[in-house]
Design a protein around this motif. Structure first.
Motif, short mmCIF file in Angstrom:
data_model
loop_
_atom_site.label_atom_id
_atom_site.label_comp_id
_atom_site.label_asym_id
_atom_site.label_seq_id
_atom_site.Cartn_x
_atom_site.Cartn_y
_atom_site.Cartn_z
N LEU A 1 0.72 -1.24 0.22
CA LEU A 1 -0.08 0.11 -0.11
C LEU A 1 0.93 1.30 -0.02
O LEU A 1 0.40 2.35 -0.62
N ALA A 2 2.02 1.14 0.56
CA ALA A 2 2.95 2.47 0.42
C ALA A 2 3.25 2.70 -0.83
O ALA A 2 3.91 3.94 -1.04
N ARG A 3 3.10 1.89 -1.81
CA ARG A 3 3.67 1.92 -3.11
C ARG A 3 2.60 2.52 -4.15
O ARG A 3 2.80 3.23 -5.13
N VAL A 4 1.35 2.28 -3.65
CA VAL A 4 0.25 2.77 -4.38
C VAL A 4 0.01 4.03 -5.05
O VAL A 4 0.23 4.18 -6.45
N GLU A 5 0.11 5.04 -3.93
CA GLU A 5 0.10 6.47 -4.72
C GLU A 5 1.13 7.01 -5.61
O GLU A 5 0.99 7.64 -6.40
N ALA A 6 2.48 6.22 -5.01
CA ALA A 6 3.58 6.73 -5.83
C ALA A 6 3.47 6.22 -7.32
O ALA A 6 4.12 7.08 -8.12
N ALA A 7 2.75 5.29 -7.35
CA ALA A 7 2.92 4.53 -8.75
C ALA A 7 1.47 5.26 -9.54
O ALA A 7 1.19 4.90 -10.72
N GLY A 8 0.78 6.05 -8.83
CA GLY A 8 -0.47 6.82 -9.60
C GLY A 8 -1.72 6.14 -9.35
O GLY A 8 -2.65 6.66 -9.87
#
Length: 71
Positions: free
Chosen positions: A30-37
């Motif tokens: 989940l920590a990577r979701v927003e950074a990936a768009g």
């Protein structure tokens, strides 16, 4: 599995929901979701101790994707 692009198919939030294995701890994915768009729809949520956790997020095309893990 695979992803296939077809003119008849369009991404949307009401499509088929796929749940992916989120590993040992959903927080890492989940920590990577927003950074990936993407954007988180439902944060890491306990179902019950025996079943584990789930979370939902929108991908970059507007599909809702589910995650599951025991931790």
């Amino acid at each position: 599995g695979c992803l296939i692009e077809m003119a008849e198919a369009r991404p949307h939030k009401d499509g088929t929901r796929v749940y992916l294995d989120g590993g040992k701890d959903l927080s890492v994915v989940l920590a990577r979701v927003e950074a990936a768009g993407g954007s988180i729809v439902v944060p890491k949520t306990l179902i019950c101790p025996e079943i584990g956790y789930f979370a939902l997020f929108f991908d970059t095309e507007g599909n809702v994707v589910g995650l599951h893990s025991l931790g």
